[in-house]
Design a protein around this motif. Sequence first.
Motif, PDB file in Angstrom:
ATOM      1  N   UNK A  43      30.168  44.777 -20.323  1.00 18.61           N
ATOM      2  CA  UNK A  43      29.700  44.005 -21.485  1.00 18.61           C
ATOM      3  C   UNK A  43      30.118  42.546 -21.374  1.00 18.61           C
ATOM      4  N   UNK A  44      29.471  41.711 -22.164  1.00 16.43           N
ATOM      5  CA  UNK A  44      29.687  40.262 -22.117  1.00 16.43           C
ATOM      6  C   UNK A  44      30.452  39.810 -23.353  1.00 16.43           C
ATOM      7  N   UNK A  45      31.526  39.091 -23.127  1.00 20.76           N
ATOM      8  CA  UNK A  45      32.248  38.413 -24.198  1.00 20.76           C
ATOM      9  C   UNK A  45      31.749  36.972 -24.214  1.00 20.76           C
ATOM     10  N   UNK A  46      31.086  36.591 -25.301  1.00 23.05           N
ATOM     11  CA  UNK A  46      30.510  35.254 -25.404  1.00 23.05           C
ATOM     12  C   UNK A  46      31.511  34.269 -25.994  1.00 23.05           C
ATOM     13  N   UNK A  47      31.605  33.089 -25.393  1.00 24.21           N
ATOM     14  CA  UNK A  47      32.332  31.975 -25.990  1.00 24.21           C
ATOM     15  C   UNK A  47      31.291  31.085 -26.654  1.00 24.21           C
ATOM     16  N   UNK A  48      31.407  30.910 -27.953  1.00 25.67           N
ATOM     17  CA  UNK A  48      30.455  30.107 -28.716  1.00 25.67           C
ATOM     18  C   UNK A  48      31.172  28.896 -29.299  1.00 25.67           C
ATOM     19  N   UNK A  49      30.650  27.721 -29.046  1.00 24.68           N
ATOM     20  CA  UNK A  49      31.165  26.501 -29.666  1.00 24.68           C
ATOM     21  C   UNK A  49      30.221  26.122 -30.805  1.00 24.68           C
ATOM     22  N   UNK A  50      30.634  26.337 -32.062  1.00 24.17           N
ATOM     23  CA  UNK A  50      29.732  26.065 -33.191  1.00 24.17           C
ATOM     24  C   UNK A  50      29.835  24.644 -33.722  1.00 24.17           C
ATOM     25  N   UNK A  51      30.352  23.721 -32.907  1.00 22.84           N
ATOM     26  CA  UNK A  51      30.459  22.328 -33.365  1.00 22.84           C
ATOM     27  C   UNK A  51      29.088  21.813 -33.785  1.00 22.84           C
ATOM     28  N   UNK A  52      29.031  21.216 -34.963  1.00 22.63           N
ATOM     29  CA  UNK A  52      27.783  20.645 -35.449  1.00 22.63           C
ATOM     30  C   UNK A  52      26.796  21.663 -35.982  1.00 22.63           C
ATOM     31  N   UNK A  53      27.236  22.914 -36.163  1.00 18.39           N
ATOM     32  CA  UNK A  53      26.348  23.940 -36.696  1.00 18.39           C
ATOM     33  C   UNK A  53      27.193  24.991 -37.408  1.00 18.39           C
ATOM     34  N   UNK A  54      26.544  25.934 -38.032  1.00 17.60           N
ATOM     35  CA  UNK A  54      27.254  27.037 -38.685  1.00 17.60           C
ATOM     36  C   UNK A  54      26.473  28.323 -38.427  1.00 17.60           C
ATOM     37  N   UNK A  55      25.577  28.710 -39.342  1.00 19.12           N
ATOM     38  CA  UNK A  55      24.827  29.955 -39.180  1.00 19.12           C
ATOM     39  C   UNK A  55      23.960  29.964 -37.918  1.00 19.12           C
ATOM     40  N   UNK A  56      23.568  28.801 -37.460  1.00 23.81           N
ATOM     41  CA  UNK A  56      22.760  28.726 -36.234  1.00 23.81           C
ATOM     42  C   UNK A  56      23.502  29.328 -35.044  1.00 23.81           C
TER      43      UNK A  56
ATOM     44  N   UNK B 267      19.847  39.882 -27.421  1.00 22.07           N
ATOM     45  CA  UNK B 267      18.578  40.603 -27.371  1.00 22.07           C
ATOM     46  C   UNK B 267      17.649  40.164 -26.243  1.00 22.07           C
ATOM     47  N   UNK B 268      18.050  39.172 -25.475  1.00 20.69           N
ATOM     48  CA  UNK B 268      17.137  38.568 -24.500  1.00 20.69           C
ATOM     49  C   UNK B 268      16.809  39.495 -23.341  1.00 20.69           C
ATOM     50  N   UNK B 269      17.792  40.283 -22.887  1.00 26.86           N
ATOM     51  CA  UNK B 269      17.602  41.126 -21.700  1.00 26.86           C
ATOM     52  C   UNK B 269      18.209  42.492 -21.973  1.00 26.86           C
ATOM     53  N   UNK B 270      17.387  43.530 -22.008  1.00 26.89           N
ATOM     54  CA  UNK B 270      17.858  44.858 -22.435  1.00 26.89           C
ATOM     55  C   UNK B 270      19.037  45.394 -21.633  1.00 26.89           C
ATOM     56  N   UNK B 271      19.136  45.085 -20.347  1.00 26.71           N
ATOM     57  CA  UNK B 271      20.205  45.652 -19.530  1.00 26.71           C
ATOM     58  C   UNK B 271      21.546  44.970 -19.675  1.00 26.71           C
ATOM     59  N   UNK B 272      21.604  43.906 -20.473  1.00 30.60           N
ATOM     60  CA  UNK B 272      22.843  43.159 -20.666  1.00 30.60           C
ATOM     61  C   UNK B 272      23.376  43.439 -22.060  1.00 30.60           C
ATOM     62  N   UNK B 273      24.606  43.934 -22.119  1.00 29.05           N
ATOM     63  CA  UNK B 273      25.195  44.380 -23.394  1.00 29.05           C
ATOM     64  C   UNK B 273      26.241  43.380 -23.873  1.00 29.05           C
ATOM     65  N   UNK B 274      26.187  43.028 -25.147  1.00 32.47           N
ATOM     66  CA  UNK B 274      27.130  42.079 -25.734  1.00 32.47           C
ATOM     67  C   UNK B 274      28.311  42.821 -26.355  1.00 32.47           C
ATOM     68  N   UNK B 275      29.532  42.414 -25.968  1.00 31.49           N
ATOM     69  CA  UNK B 275      30.737  43.005 -26.563  1.00 31.49           C
ATOM     70  C   UNK B 275      31.061  42.336 -27.889  1.00 31.49           C
ATOM     71  N   UNK B 276      30.953  41.033 -27.929  1.00 23.07           N
ATOM     72  CA  UNK B 276      31.285  40.275 -29.131  1.00 23.07           C
ATOM     73  C   UNK B 276      31.464  38.814 -28.788  1.00 23.07           C
ATOM     74  N   UNK B 277      32.069  38.081 -29.695  1.00 25.92           N
ATOM     75  CA  UNK B 277      32.120  36.621 -29.608  1.00 25.92           C
ATOM     76  C   UNK B 277      33.533  36.130 -29.882  1.00 25.92           C
ATOM     77  N   UNK B 278      33.932  35.078 -29.170  1.00 26.25           N
ATOM     78  CA  UNK B 278      35.091  34.262 -29.532  1.00 26.25           C
ATOM     79  C   UNK B 278      34.565  32.875 -29.852  1.00 26.25           C
ATOM     80  N   UNK B 279      34.897  32.374 -31.026  1.00 23.88           N
ATOM     81  CA  UNK B 279      34.476  31.029 -31.428  1.00 23.88           C
ATOM     82  C   UNK B 279      35.482  30.007 -30.914  1.00 23.88           C
TER      83      UNK B 279
END
Length: 436
Positions: A116-129, A139-151
Motif C-alpha cells: 500500500x501507499x502512504x501519501x505525503x500531502x502538503x495542503x499549503x494554500x488549500x484545505x478540502x481540496x 481511485x486513479x489505478x485499481x491495482x494501487x492501494x492507498x494506506x492513508x495520508x500524512x499531512x
Amino acid sequence: MPAGLVISAPASGVGKTTLTLALARAWRNRGLNVQCFKSGPDYIDPAFHAAATGRASVNVDSWAMDRGGIAHLVGRGADADVVLAEGSMGLFDGVAARGVSGTGATADIAEMLGWPVLLVIDPSGQAQTAAAIAAGLRDYRPGVRLAGVVLNRVASPRHEDLVRRALDDAGIAVFGALPRHAEISLPKRHLGLVQAEEQAEIGKLIDEAARFVAEHVDLDAVLQSAAAWAPQPAANGLNVTPPGQRIALARDAAFSFVYPHMLEAWRAAGADISNFSPLADEAPDASADVCWLPGGYPELHAGKIAANARFRSGLRAFAETRPVHGECGGYMVLGTALTDADGVRHEMAGLLGLETSFAKRRMHLGYRLAELAAPMPGHSPGARLRGHEFHYSTIAAQPDTPLAVVHDATGAVIAETGSRRGNATGTFFHLIAEDR
C-alpha cells in the motif's frame, strides 16, 4: 514476515525523503530492522536511507529493470521487520512509453509488490481540496492501494481540522499532521539533495526528524497499515556485467553518483573494486584492468581537478594500455575542458575531445536507451543499455566517434551519443541495466 509500504506524494518537493528517513529511524530506535529502497533513478536518496537504517539501500526501476531483477533487489528485505520504498516525483509520474516492466512510476512498484501507499500531502494554500487530490490518487489505478495520508507543513490547528474532516469524509485515514518545521529540511543542490556523506550532522538531522515525526504521526497505525510481505525467490538477478575483473573506481565528493546495485552486481560477478580519489590527486590503481569514472559534481571542483597533475597524468598513462570509461561528470572529466558556472575554463584529462560548459545551464533529464555502435567496458557492439541522464551542462564540442545511438524514452534520437577515442569511452547517461 516483513511489512511493506511505499511512501509517495502528488509531486516532488512535498517531503517524501524526510518522512521516509524519519519513519525509518524512529522504527529503528524501537528495535526494528528497517530496509529502504528508492523507486526510480536517484543516486542520492539511497545514501540517506543507509544513514537512517544502517542497511544499504538500492534503486528499483520499472522502466529499466524487469520483474525478476526488481524481485532480486527487493529480496534483501526478507530479514527486515519493515520495508519502505520511497517514491520519486508524483505517485503516477513516469514516461509516456512503457519500458521493461513499466513506465518508471512509483505506482508500478507499489502494484508489482502489492504494497500500500502512504501519501505525503502538503495542503499549503488549500484545505478540502487536499482531500480531493488524495481521493483522486486513491481511485486513479485499481491495482494501487492507498494506506492513508500524512499531512506536511500544516499552517495551524484550524487548517489541520479542515483537511482532516475532508479526508475523513472521503474515507481516507490520516496518520498524522506535521506543522511547519524548517529545522529538519535537508539541504538542496541543483541536482537534488546535498549528498549524505557531505553532511557531518546527518545523524543528528535524521534523529531530529524522527523525534518530530514521532510526536505528530501515529507510528503504530502506519506500521499496521503496511502489507505483510513474503518475498518470492527471483528467477533471475539483474542483468549487469562488470566492466572488468579489477576495477579502479573514482570515488570522492566529485565522483559519487554510482547506483549501489551496480557495485553489488559487479562484486557478485567476481570483480574486485579499488577506489581512488581524483580530488586527493590519486591515480588509478596500476594493477586494475579497467578504470571507471562515475558522475557527481566535477563542476564544483573543476579547478582542483585541473590542478591535480598526478591524477591526470596517471589517468592518461592508464588509458594508453587499458580501457577508461566515464559517466556524465566522469565523461566531462575525460574531455578536453570544462567551463564552470563563472565562465572559467579548466583543462581536463584530454582523453576525449568533449568540451562542456556550465556557464549557460541547460537541464538534460530523462531515461536513455543506447544501442552501442562500438564496445565499451563490459559491453559489446550492439548491446542495448538502459540508463538515465541528469545534468545541467551544455556541449561545446563532441568531436570524437559516437559511442552509441541514444534514444530517449519516447524513442526519439538525441544528440548526447557519448564518444570513443582509443581506450577511452564516455556517456552522459548513467547505466542501470542491459536489456537481456
